[in-house]
Scaffold this active site. Structure first.
Site, PDB file in Angstrom:
ATOM      1  CE  LYS A 113       5.436  40.446 -14.407  1.00 23.35           C
ATOM      2  NZ  LYS A 113       4.174  41.153 -14.591  1.00 23.35           N
ATOM      3  CE  LYS A 195      11.265  46.444 -13.936  1.00 22.61           C
ATOM      4  NZ  LYS A 195       9.942  46.149 -14.487  1.00 22.61           N
ATOM      5  CE  LYS A 198       4.602  46.983  -8.862  1.00 25.16           C
ATOM      6  NZ  LYS A 198       3.771  48.052  -9.387  1.00 25.16           N
TER       7      LYS A 198
HETATM    8  P1  TYM Z   1       3.855  48.516 -13.969  1.00 19.98           P
HETATM    9  O1  TYM Z   1       2.701  48.566 -13.061  1.00 19.98           O
HETATM   10  O2  TYM Z   1       4.886  47.448 -13.778  1.00 19.98           O
HETATM   11  O3  TYM Z   1       4.626  49.895 -13.936  1.00 19.98           O
HETATM   12  C1  TYM Z   1       3.930  51.123 -14.097  1.00 19.98           C
HETATM   13  C2  TYM Z   1       4.787  52.099 -14.891  1.00 19.98           C
HETATM   14  O4  TYM Z   1       6.038  52.319 -14.232  1.00 19.98           O
HETATM   15  C3  TYM Z   1       7.103  52.102 -15.146  1.00 19.98           C
HETATM   16  N1  TYM Z   1       8.256  51.563 -14.388  1.00 19.98           N
HETATM   17  C4  TYM Z   1       9.480  52.104 -14.393  1.00 19.98           C
HETATM   18  N2  TYM Z   1       9.983  53.174 -15.017  1.00 19.98           N
HETATM   19  C5  TYM Z   1      11.289  53.463 -14.807  1.00 19.98           C
HETATM   20  N3  TYM Z   1      12.088  52.727 -14.002  1.00 19.98           N
HETATM   21  C6  TYM Z   1      11.636  51.641 -13.359  1.00 19.98           C
HETATM   22  N4  TYM Z   1      12.428  50.930 -12.569  1.00 19.98           N
HETATM   23  C7  TYM Z   1      10.269  51.290 -13.545  1.00 19.98           C
HETATM   24  N5  TYM Z   1       9.490  50.282 -13.059  1.00 19.98           N
HETATM   25  C8  TYM Z   1       8.257  50.474 -13.591  1.00 19.98           C
HETATM   26  C9  TYM Z   1       6.562  51.101 -16.138  1.00 19.98           C
HETATM   27  O5  TYM Z   1       7.283  51.133 -17.349  1.00 19.98           O
HETATM   28  C10 TYM Z   1       5.145  51.568 -16.294  1.00 19.98           C
HETATM   29  O6  TYM Z   1       5.057  52.626 -17.221  1.00 19.98           O
HETATM   30  N6  TYM Z   1       1.839  46.494 -18.056  1.00 19.98           N
HETATM   31  C11 TYM Z   1       2.054  47.719 -17.330  1.00 19.98           C
HETATM   32  C12 TYM Z   1       0.769  48.408 -16.917  1.00 19.98           C
HETATM   33  C13 TYM Z   1      -0.189  48.629 -18.033  1.00 19.98           C
HETATM   34  C14 TYM Z   1      -0.108  49.652 -19.012  1.00 19.98           C
HETATM   35  C15 TYM Z   1      -1.271  49.470 -19.833  1.00 19.98           C
HETATM   36  C16 TYM Z   1       0.800  50.669 -19.276  1.00 19.98           C
HETATM   37  C17 TYM Z   1      -1.312  47.929 -18.286  1.00 19.98           C
HETATM   38  N7  TYM Z   1      -1.974  48.431 -19.367  1.00 19.98           N
HETATM   39  C18 TYM Z   1      -1.492  50.309 -20.915  1.00 19.98           C
HETATM   40  C19 TYM Z   1       0.545  51.501 -20.353  1.00 19.98           C
HETATM   41  C20 TYM Z   1      -0.592  51.318 -21.179  1.00 19.98           C
HETATM   42  C21 TYM Z   1       2.820  47.414 -16.071  1.00 19.98           C
HETATM   43  O7  TYM Z   1       2.855  46.322 -15.602  1.00 19.98           O
HETATM   44  O8  TYM Z   1       3.380  48.507 -15.484  1.00 19.98           O
END
Ligand code: TYM
Length: 330
Positions: A113, A195, A198
């Site tokens: 990032k 990956k 979005k």
């Molecule tokens: P975020 O918002 O980017 O994504 C949310 C969840 O979706 C999963 N994910 C995917 N899984 C499979 N294939 C993909 N292409 C894919 N893209 C996204 C992510 O692994 C995630 O589980 N930092 C985290 C959010 C967060 C969080 C937490 C998660 C904040 N606090 C505490 C767990 C526990 C994030 O940015 O996810």
């Protein structure tokens, strides 16, 4: 008997993809039957990259509506908005004091990032994983269902829990990641070595949960494959492998069943069928989502009740932490 605790979160940064659904949200639904689950909409995380305030508000409600439309039931789990529960930001400050700059510097997501936003390299982006650790540790979480990309952040949460416990005595439970065997990393339809995300510049790379059937069909049709011409599951054919994972998750069919079904049949028919199972799988979610977005009062009721429960649970941990670090009781 106390149930084990599950915590996870999704960022409201606009347009959730089927990667978010398959890697995370879909799995949240099954877990609510057995565990004490907290599912958060992490708006504090979202502002680590620039956001338009009115869009952030809309996207936050959108994630809540997608949670509900996907089958999360506020009678069974706690659904809340991160900024409504003060303990998240407060614990982050304390955990910052035991986080090493070197370790945060090694976080792959930060490195990626920060390359993208060199002009806006803010401190919150750097301590983002510490906020994520706080989210998890506040609830004495046992399991964290996430996609593969969050594994390193989970490791940090475990390290911080152990470091704090060693320094100040047993306070936090050390959480375990729950990462699915299939679908933990859904890849871009255009560059299947990356990956699905979005934030991809090319909108043909991802399918949104709320994409219309025509858009889904078009994107799957244009998905990058290879010249081998056989539907087989292996690392030489990353595009096909990814489409097979998607097909398998939405249809419930095993990879072997899919391989057998498409033996000797070209990619054209396979892609048509992939698009159809995705369209069919998302249709009921989209329908419920549209109804929910018309009912803002209900959404408000859900997140208000959720934040009450989350505040209560998280304050129990925060009080212990404040006491242990030497803050005078309020
Ligand atoms: P975020 O918002 O980017 O994504 C949310 C969840 O979706 C999963 N994910 C995917 N899984 C499979 N294939 C993909 N292409 C894919 N893209 C996204 C992510 O692994 C995630 O589980 N930092 C985290 C959010 C967060 C969080 C937490 C998660 C904040 N606090 C505490 C767990 C526990 C994030 O940015 O996810």
């Amino acid at each position: 008997m106390d149930k084990k605790v599950v915590f996870s979160g999704v960022q409201p940064s606009g347009g959730l993809t089927i990667g978010n659904y398959i890697g995370a949200i879909k799995n949240f639904v099954g877990l609510q039957e057995k565990y004490n689950c907290y599912y958060c909409i992490v708006d504090l995380h979202a502002i680590t990259v620039p956001q338009i305030p009115k869009d952030l508000r809309k996207n936050t409600l959108e994630v809540l509506a997608i949670y509900l439309a996907s089958g999360l039931d506020p009678e069974k789990c706690t659904l809340f908005i991160q900024s409504h529960v003060n303990a998240h930001a407060e614990l982050t400050w304390v955990l910052n004091s035991i986080s090493y700059m070197g370790q945060l510097n090694r976080m792959t997501q930060f490195k990626e990032k920060s390359k993208k936003s060199e002009e806006n390299l803010n401190a919150a982006l750097f301590t983002y994983p510490v906020l994520m650790a706080s989210d998890i540790l506040l609830y004495q979480t046992d399991f964290v269902p996430v996609g593969e990309d969050q594994k390193q952040h989970l490791e940090l949460a475990r390290d911080l829990a152990e470091r704090f416990n060693n320094k100040y005595s047993e306070t936090f439970k050390v959480p375990e990641p729950l990462i699915q065997e299939f679908g933990a990393k859904i890849m871009s339809l255009q560059e299947p070595e990356n990956k699905m995300s979005k934030s991809d510049q090319n909108e043909n790379g991802y399918i949104l949960i709320l994409d219309k059937p025509d858009a889904i069909r078009r994107k799957v049709k244009r998905a990058v494959t290879d010249s081998i011409g056989e539907v087989r599951y292996n690392d030489e054919q990353l595009g096909i492998k990814n489409l097979m994972n998607i097909y398998s998750v939405f249809s419930g069919d095993s990879i072997e069943e899919i391989e057998n079904r498409y033996q000797g049949i070209g990619y054209g028919k396979f892609k048509e069928d992939v698009a159809e199972v995705v369209v069919q799988g998302l249709a009921p979610i989209q329908e419920r989502y549209n109804d929910l977005m018309k009912n803002k009062d209900y959404l408000e009721k859900v997140y208000k009740e959720g934040s009450e429960k989350a505040n209560y649970a998280s304050m129990k941990t925060l009080r212990k932490v404040y006491k242990k670090v030497g803050f005078i009781q309020r």
